[in-house]
Scaffold this active site. Structure first.
Site, PDB file in Angstrom:
ATOM      1  N   CYS A 105       0.738  -1.159   0.015  1.00  0.00           N
ATOM      2  CA  CYS A 105      -0.114  -0.047  -0.115  1.00  0.00           C
ATOM      3  C   CYS A 105       0.747   1.243  -0.195  1.00  0.00           C
ATOM      4  O   CYS A 105       1.731   1.326   0.949  1.00  0.00           O
ATOM      5  CB  CYS A 105      -0.886  -0.054   1.112  1.00  0.00           C
ATOM      6  SG  CYS A 105      -2.041   1.313   1.201  1.00  0.00           S
ATOM      7  N   VAL A 106       0.483   1.934  -0.990  1.00  0.00           N
ATOM      8  CA  VAL A 106       1.519   3.265  -1.127  1.00  0.00           C
ATOM      9  C   VAL A 106       0.606   4.443  -1.352  1.00  0.00           C
ATOM     10  O   VAL A 106      -0.303   4.370  -1.897  1.00  0.00           O
ATOM     11  CB  VAL A 106       2.687   3.123  -2.277  1.00  0.00           C
ATOM     12  CG1 VAL A 106       3.658   2.204  -1.859  1.00  0.00           C
ATOM     13  CG2 VAL A 106       1.800   2.912  -3.483  1.00  0.00           C
TER      14      VAL A 106
END
Ligand SMILES: C=C(N)C(=O)O
Length: 125
Positions: A105-106
């Site tokens: 997740c970025v």
């Protein structure tokens, strides 16, 4: 082994030069799904609705390819604002239940269409 393009009108049409997903053998590689409503091509309103819509679009792509969410082995979640992490996690966890895939997740600077969340996946049958 043949490469099969997955295309369904139950998920939004591509907004650029890509396909919804490619199946090769028992592998399914899916493009990122924004929270676009397939019927209108317009983003759902707000991060919660966009996350739900992105996951609904993913389900439509899985259905079209004959895969299940239990077959998803890896996702990447792109957020326009990492402060949405918790709220997206809640909806994401509800969708995947006990079939949680590996995930990254970025936060990104911008998403296409000014989306708030985009989720891509790889599945193996
Ligand atoms: C929305 C996308 N998946 C894209 O532009 O690649």
């Amino acid at each position: 082994m043949e490469k099969k393009i997955i295309n369904t009108d139950k998920a939004p049409a591509a907004v650029g030069p890509y396909v919804q997903a490619i199946q090769k053998g028992n592998m399914l590689y899916a493009s990122g799904q924004l929270g676009l409503v397939p019927e209108t091509g317009v983003l759902a309103e707000g991060v919660q609705a966009q996350t739900k819509q992105s996951l609904a679009n993913i389900q439509a792509v899985l259905d079209e390819a004959g895969f299940a969410k239990e077959d998803v082995v890896k996702t990447t979640v792109f957020l326009a604002d990492i402060r949405d992490f918790a709220v997206v996690n809640e909806i994401y966890a509800e969708y995947f239940g006990d079939a949680k895939p590996a995930r990254s997740c970025v936060e990104v600077a911008k998403l296409p269409k000014d989306g708030l969340v985009e989720i891509e996946f790889v599945a193996i049958k």
